[in-house]
Design a protein around this motif. Structure first.
Motif, PDB file in Angstrom:
ATOM      1  N   PHE A 214       0.844  -1.193   0.000  1.00 17.97           N
ATOM      2  CA  PHE A 214       0.000   0.000   0.000  1.00 17.97           C
ATOM      3  C   PHE A 214       0.886   1.252   0.000  1.00 17.97           C
ATOM      4  O   PHE A 214       0.609   2.228  -0.708  1.00 17.97           O
ATOM      5  CB  PHE A 214      -0.895  -0.031   1.237  1.00 17.97           C
ATOM      6  CG  PHE A 214      -2.045   0.925   1.200  1.00 17.97           C
ATOM      7  CD1 PHE A 214      -3.132   0.710   0.368  1.00 17.97           C
ATOM      8  CD2 PHE A 214      -2.065   2.038   2.031  1.00 17.97           C
ATOM      9  CE1 PHE A 214      -4.215   1.587   0.353  1.00 17.97           C
ATOM     10  CE2 PHE A 214      -3.129   2.915   2.030  1.00 17.97           C
ATOM     11  CZ  PHE A 214      -4.205   2.694   1.189  1.00 17.97           C
ATOM     12  N   GLY A 215       1.972   1.214   0.778  1.00 22.07           N
ATOM     13  CA  GLY A 215       2.907   2.319   0.803  1.00 22.07           C
ATOM     14  C   GLY A 215       3.597   2.523  -0.536  1.00 22.07           C
ATOM     15  O   GLY A 215       3.787   3.658  -0.987  1.00 22.07           O
ATOM     16  N   ASN A 216       3.977   1.432  -1.187  1.00 20.85           N
ATOM     17  CA  ASN A 216       4.583   1.529  -2.510  1.00 20.85           C
ATOM     18  C   ASN A 216       3.653   2.232  -3.501  1.00 20.85           C
ATOM     19  O   ASN A 216       4.090   3.046  -4.316  1.00 20.85           O
ATOM     20  CB  ASN A 216       4.910   0.135  -3.046  1.00 20.85           C
ATOM     21  CG  ASN A 216       6.312  -0.320  -2.681  1.00 20.85           C
ATOM     22  OD1 ASN A 216       7.079   0.430  -2.086  1.00 20.85           O
ATOM     23  ND2 ASN A 216       6.647  -1.546  -3.033  1.00 20.85           N
ATOM     24  N   ALA A 217       2.381   1.898  -3.440  1.00 23.07           N
ATOM     25  CA  ALA A 217       1.409   2.520  -4.346  1.00 23.07           C
ATOM     26  C   ALA A 217       1.313   4.020  -4.091  1.00 23.07           C
ATOM     27  O   ALA A 217       1.316   4.831  -5.029  1.00 23.07           O
ATOM     28  CB  ALA A 217       0.043   1.859  -4.182  1.00 23.07           C
ATOM     29  N   ALA A 218       1.242   4.402  -2.819  1.00 22.12           N
ATOM     30  CA  ALA A 218       1.174   5.824  -2.479  1.00 22.12           C
ATOM     31  C   ALA A 218       2.425   6.547  -2.956  1.00 22.12           C
ATOM     32  O   ALA A 218       2.353   7.656  -3.503  1.00 22.12           O
ATOM     33  CB  ALA A 218       0.996   6.002  -0.973  1.00 22.12           C
ATOM     34  N   GLY A 219       3.598   5.932  -2.750  1.00 22.25           N
ATOM     35  CA  GLY A 219       4.843   6.549  -3.185  1.00 22.25           C
ATOM     36  C   GLY A 219       4.906   6.720  -4.691  1.00 22.25           C
ATOM     37  O   GLY A 219       5.390   7.746  -5.188  1.00 22.25           O
ATOM     38  N   ALA A 220       4.425   5.729  -5.431  1.00 22.75           N
ATOM     39  CA  ALA A 220       4.427   5.816  -6.888  1.00 22.75           C
ATOM     40  C   ALA A 220       3.531   6.951  -7.368  1.00 22.75           C
ATOM     41  O   ALA A 220       3.883   7.691  -8.301  1.00 22.75           O
ATOM     42  CB  ALA A 220       3.972   4.485  -7.484  1.00 22.75           C
ATOM     43  N   ILE A 221       2.388   7.100  -6.733  1.00 22.32           N
ATOM     44  CA  ILE A 221       1.468   8.175  -7.121  1.00 22.32           C
ATOM     45  C   ILE A 221       2.123   9.532  -6.919  1.00 22.32           C
ATOM     46  O   ILE A 221       2.075  10.408  -7.797  1.00 22.32           O
ATOM     47  CB  ILE A 221       0.156   8.065  -6.322  1.00 22.32           C
ATOM     48  CG1 ILE A 221      -0.631   6.825  -6.746  1.00 22.32           C
ATOM     49  CG2 ILE A 221      -0.701   9.321  -6.510  1.00 22.32           C
ATOM     50  CD1 ILE A 221      -1.814   6.515  -5.850  1.00 22.32           C
ATOM     51  N   VAL A 222       2.752   9.733  -5.771  1.00 24.27           N
ATOM     52  CA  VAL A 222       3.377  11.030  -5.488  1.00 24.27           C
ATOM     53  C   VAL A 222       4.568  11.282  -6.410  1.00 24.27           C
ATOM     54  O   VAL A 222       4.788  12.413  -6.853  1.00 24.27           O
ATOM     55  CB  VAL A 222       3.785  11.116  -4.010  1.00 24.27           C
ATOM     56  CG1 VAL A 222       4.665  12.334  -3.741  1.00 24.27           C
ATOM     57  CG2 VAL A 222       2.545  11.183  -3.132  1.00 24.27           C
ATOM     58  N   ALA A 223       5.323  10.241  -6.741  1.00 23.60           N
ATOM     59  CA  ALA A 223       6.452  10.413  -7.653  1.00 23.60           C
ATOM     60  C   ALA A 223       6.006  10.873  -9.036  1.00 23.60           C
ATOM     61  O   ALA A 223       6.776  11.513  -9.766  1.00 23.60           O
ATOM     62  CB  ALA A 223       7.230   9.104  -7.774  1.00 23.60           C
ATOM     63  N   SER A 224       4.767  10.588  -9.389  1.00 23.97           N
ATOM     64  CA  SER A 224       4.248  10.991 -10.696  1.00 23.97           C
ATOM     65  C   SER A 224       3.646  12.399 -10.674  1.00 23.97           C
ATOM     66  O   SER A 224       3.102  12.860 -11.678  1.00 23.97           O
ATOM     67  CB  SER A 224       3.185   9.990 -11.172  1.00 23.97           C
ATOM     68  OG  SER A 224       2.002  10.082 -10.373  1.00 23.97           O
ATOM     69  N   ARG A 225       3.756  13.080  -9.520  1.00 23.94           N
ATOM     70  CA  ARG A 225       3.200  14.420  -9.354  1.00 23.94           C
ATOM     71  C   ARG A 225       4.312  15.387  -8.956  1.00 23.94           C
ATOM     72  O   ARG A 225       5.397  14.964  -8.568  1.00 23.94           O
ATOM     73  CB  ARG A 225       2.088  14.398  -8.298  1.00 23.94           C
ATOM     74  CG  ARG A 225       0.926  13.496  -8.679  1.00 23.94           C
ATOM     75  CD  ARG A 225      -0.070  13.332  -7.531  1.00 23.94           C
ATOM     76  NE  ARG A 225      -1.254  12.581  -7.964  1.00 23.94           N
ATOM     77  CZ  ARG A 225      -2.257  12.243  -7.156  1.00 23.94           C
ATOM     78  NH1 ARG A 225      -2.221  12.574  -5.871  1.00 23.94           N
ATOM     79  NH2 ARG A 225      -3.287  11.572  -7.628  1.00 23.94           N
ATOM     80  N   LEU A 226       4.028  16.686  -9.010  1.00 20.90           N
ATOM     81  CA  LEU A 226       5.054  17.684  -8.718  1.00 20.90           C
ATOM     82  C   LEU A 226       5.296  17.881  -7.231  1.00 20.90           C
ATOM     83  O   LEU A 226       6.440  17.919  -6.768  1.00 20.90           O
ATOM     84  CB  LEU A 226       4.669  19.035  -9.343  1.00 20.90           C
ATOM     85  CG  LEU A 226       5.603  20.211  -9.017  1.00 20.90           C
ATOM     86  CD1 LEU A 226       7.005  19.955  -9.540  1.00 20.90           C
ATOM     87  CD2 LEU A 226       5.035  21.516  -9.576  1.00 20.90           C
TER      88      LEU A 226
END
Length: 336
Positions: free
Chosen positions: A303-315
Motif C-alpha cells: 500500500f505504501g509503494n502505491a502511495a509513493g508511486a502516485i506522489v512520484a508521478s506528481r510535482l
C-alpha cells in the motif's frame, strides 16, 4: 483548546480539565516551507517560478496519513514570522493535521527548502536553516508526554538525533515509551545535518534499540548499521530487537523482514517520475494507515509503494499526497 500567543516558545496544549484527544499517529521532527520549481528538469539558475507548500519528512508523513483519514499530529517548532503562520494554517486548515504541539520560537526563523528538480528522479534540496532551525530546539515542554506514550504509532526520523536539545528530548521520549508498539524510526539520512557519517552512525544506531520498526533505503541503512546490502541490513536491524525492518531498494522495490523469519521483496510500481521528492513520505503515511488497521506488514508495504508511486508521478509532496480512493483505484489498475 486554546492557543498561547506567538513568541512564547511554548506548544499549543489543551486546557486543564479538557478531554484529551489521542491521535492515531504522532510524528516528531522538522518542518519547512518548501518551494518547488514549476519548470521541471531545470537547474535553479533557470527557474522562473516556484510553488509554495510545507515539507519535512515527519510533517509530510503526518499529512499523508491525515489525507487517508487518520488523526495525525506533528511535534515541531516554527519561527514567530509569516512563514510560521503559513505552516500552522496549512497544516490545520488545508491538511487536517493536529497542531497542538507545533511550538513557536521567538528568535529563530521558519526554515525554507528549495527543490531543484534536475533531474526530476534525483532532485536536490537546498536547505535554509541558519543559524539553526526552531525544530532542533524541541524540549519536553513542547509535547504532551501522555499523548506521545499512548498514541498507537510514534514516528521519528533519524535526523532528530543530529543535535541538542532535540536529541536528548527524543531519547527521553523513546526511553519512556519502552518500545510500546509501534515506534517507527525513519532512517532519514540528510548529510547537511551531520558533521560526518561516523557521527550519524554513532547517534542513530543506539536509538534503534528503542524502536519496533525501522524504514530506510540502502544508503540510510549503510549509515545506521554499516551495510547497504538489503538482506544484511535487515539482519542487523532485526538484531537490535525490532519486530520488522523495511529496506527500500529503489527500482527493486522494498525488502520486508520480520523477527518471525518472514522475508519478502515487495515489487515497485512503474510510473513516469515528475518529482522524486515525497515518495518516501507518502510510503510512510500509507504504511501507517495499514498498521493502524492491523494489516499484514507486507500489505502495508505494498500500500505504501502505491502511495509513493502516485506522489512520484506528481510535482508536489504535501499537496499531492493521495487519497484512499486514489490508492485503491491505482492498486486495482495494477492488479495481475
Amino acid at each position: 483548546m486554546t492557543e498561547i500567543r506567538a513568541g512564547s516558545g511554548r506548544a499549543r496544549h489543551e486546557e486543564p480539565g479538557t478531554t484529551r484527544i489521542l491521535p492515531d499517529l504522532v510524528t516528531i521532527g522538522r518542518v519547512s516551507v518548501d518551494l518547488y520549481p514549476e519548470q521541471v528538469a531545470t537547474p535553479i539558475r533557470s527557474v522562473q517560478t516556484f510553488r509554495m507548500s510545507i515539507g519535512g519528512t515527519p510533517t509530510n508523513v503526518a499529512v499523508a496519513a491525515a489525507r487517508l483519514g487518520n488523526h495525525a499530529a506533528v511535534v515541531t517548532k516554527v519561527g514567530d514570522d509569516q512563514f510560521g503562520d503559513y505552516v500552522c494554517h496549512a497544516l490545520a486548515a488545508t491538511f487536517g493535521v493536529d497542531i497542538r504541539f507545533v511550538g513557536i520560537d521567538p528568535r529563530l526563523k521558519t526554515p525554507l527548502a528549495f527543490a531543484e528538480l534536475y533531474p526530476p528522479e534525483d532532485p536536490n534540496i537546498i536547505f535554509y536553516r541558519e543559524p539553526r532551525a526552531p525544530d532542533m530546539n524541541l524540549t519536553t515542554d513542547d509535547l504532551d508526554l501522555r499523548v506521545v506514550m499512548e498514541a498507537p504509532i510514534l514516528w521519528i526520523p533519524a535526523s532528530r538525533f543530529s543535535g541538542e536539545p532535540s536529541r536528548s528530548t527524543v531519547r527521553r521520549v523513546l526511553e519512556r515509551r519502552e518500545r510500546r508498539p509501534e515506534v517507527v524510526i525513519d532512517l532519514d539520512w540528510r548529510p547537511m545535518f551531520w558533521s560526518s557519517e561516523d557521527e550519524a552512525g554513532r547517534r542513530i544506531g543506539p536509538m534503534l534499540d528503542h524502536a519496533t520498526i525501522a524504514i530506510g533505503n540502502r544508503e540510510e541503512c549503510r549509515i545506521a548499521v554499516g551495510t547497504a546490502d538489503p538482506d544484511r541490513a535487515a539482519d542487523r536491524l532485526l538484531a537490535r530487537g525490532l519486530r520488522a525492518a523495511m529496506v527500500k531498494m529503489g527500482g527493486d522495490g522494498v525488502l520486508v523482514a520480520t523477527v518471525d523469519g518472514d522475508r519478502e521483496s515487495i515489487p515497485p510500481f512503474s510510473v513516469s517520475v515528475v518529482c522524486g521528492l515525497g515518495a518516501g513520505d507518502a510510503f510512510g503515511g500509507a504504511f501507517c494507515h495499514g498498521i493502524l488497521r492491523g494489516w499484514p506488514i507486507t500489505e502495508c508495504a505494498r500500500f505504501g509503494n502505491a502511495a509513493g508511486a502516485i506522489v512520484a508521478s506528481r510535482l508536489m509532496c504535501a499537496d499531492d499526497m493521495p487519497t484512499l480512493e486514489e490508492i485503491t483505484e491505482f492498486l486495482a489498475g495494477r492488479a495481475p
